[in-house]
Design an enzyme around this catalytic site. Sequence first.
Site, PDB file in Angstrom:
ATOM      1  N   GLY A  46       0.843  -1.234  -0.004  1.00  0.00           N
ATOM      2  CA  GLY A  46       0.037  -0.073  -0.118  1.00  0.00           C
ATOM      3  C   GLY A  46       0.836   1.230   0.186  1.00  0.00           C
ATOM      4  O   GLY A  46       2.056   1.087   0.653  1.00  0.00           O
ATOM      5  N   GLN A  51       3.083  10.271   1.392  1.00  0.00           N
ATOM      6  CA  GLN A  51       4.290   9.179   1.156  1.00  0.00           C
ATOM      7  C   GLN A  51       5.142   9.742  -0.040  1.00  0.00           C
ATOM      8  O   GLN A  51       6.385   9.329  -0.015  1.00  0.00           O
ATOM      9  CB  GLN A  51       4.216   7.595   1.423  1.00  0.00           C
ATOM     10  CG  GLN A  51       3.517   7.242   2.708  1.00  0.00           C
ATOM     11  CD  GLN A  51       3.242   5.756   2.703  1.00  0.00           C
ATOM     12  OE1 GLN A  51       2.363   5.420   2.262  1.00  0.00           O
ATOM     13  NE2 GLN A  51       4.586   4.939   3.433  1.00  0.00           N
ATOM     14  N   CYS A  88       6.319   0.079   7.427  1.00  0.00           N
ATOM     15  CA  CYS A  88       5.761   1.314   6.609  1.00  0.00           C
ATOM     16  C   CYS A  88       7.014   1.351   5.360  1.00  0.00           C
ATOM     17  O   CYS A  88       8.155   1.540   5.992  1.00  0.00           O
ATOM     18  CB  CYS A  88       5.332   2.209   7.372  1.00  0.00           C
ATOM     19  SG  CYS A  88       5.087   3.892   6.656  1.00  0.00           S
ATOM     20  N   LEU A  89       6.694   1.770   4.362  1.00  0.00           N
ATOM     21  CA  LEU A  89       7.707   2.306   3.424  1.00  0.00           C
ATOM     22  C   LEU A  89       8.385   3.649   3.697  1.00  0.00           C
ATOM     23  O   LEU A  89       9.658   3.640   3.551  1.00  0.00           O
ATOM     24  CB  LEU A  89       7.173   2.348   2.016  1.00  0.00           C
ATOM     25  CG  LEU A  89       6.476   0.904   1.294  1.00  0.00           C
ATOM     26  CD1 LEU A  89       5.909   1.399   0.335  1.00  0.00           C
ATOM     27  CD2 LEU A  89       7.839  -0.067   0.913  1.00  0.00           C
ATOM     28  N   HIS A 130      -3.958   1.258   7.675  1.00  0.00           N
ATOM     29  CA  HIS A 130      -2.719   1.891   7.612  1.00  0.00           C
ATOM     30  C   HIS A 130      -2.629   3.093   6.757  1.00  0.00           C
ATOM     31  O   HIS A 130      -1.951   4.231   7.120  1.00  0.00           O
ATOM     32  CB  HIS A 130      -1.638   0.858   7.064  1.00  0.00           C
ATOM     33  CG  HIS A 130      -0.224   1.456   7.112  1.00  0.00           C
ATOM     34  ND1 HIS A 130       0.609   0.886   8.098  1.00  0.00           N
ATOM     35  CD2 HIS A 130       0.536   2.336   6.287  1.00  0.00           C
ATOM     36  CE1 HIS A 130       1.860   1.350   7.898  1.00  0.00           C
ATOM     37  NE2 HIS A 130       1.630   2.212   6.860  1.00  0.00           N
TER      38      HIS A 130
HETATM   39 ZN    ZN Z   1       2.954   3.536   5.877  1.00  0.00          ZN
END
Ligand code: ZN
Length: 181
Positions: A46, A51, A88-89, A130
């Site tokens: 995701g 981001q 999380c990226l 998220h």
């Molecule tokens: Zn994330």
Amino acid sequence: MPVQPIRLFGDPVLRTPAAPVETFDKELRKLVQDLTDTMRDAPGSGLAAPQIGVSLRVFTWWVDDELGHLCNPVLDLSDEIQDGEEGCLSIPDLAFDTKRAMRVVAKGFNEHGEPVVVEGSELLARAIQHETDHLDGILFVDRLDAETRKAAMKAIREAEWFGEQPPEVRVSPHTVSARWL
Ligand code: ZN
């Protein structure tokens, strides 16, 4: 479509509540494409617009080989809870057990402004929760119990990427895993 640099923990855009999408135009569809390309390149399950530095209420997911996106999500959560590893990226290489609702019904709009309802359980439900948190400036480490959160913050401060600019050319350090969001 170009893969965008992923913003990392410490970037103020990740703490900024994102604005609702009001215009469902070509620019929005380009954003959805950029999110999809960047998510698949990472790879992640995701990705939310903040981001990649865009403070708009849009996210994408890639779960069980299904690609999806949602604008202006409103969530209805199950009382039943799941617990499991989440990452999380924007917080590379770290994952912690995180409690989430087991099922979610998400109402919102697709990139053409048409109303859509997405129902998910397990990983899809986790991803939707998220990513919706990202739109509110919330990170998964905020959801951890106090002790785990303390350990997470210590690990973040000690991470070699913390406080660094993202490298010009990203060589993905991630193994392919379902849990990066
Ligand atoms: Zn994330």
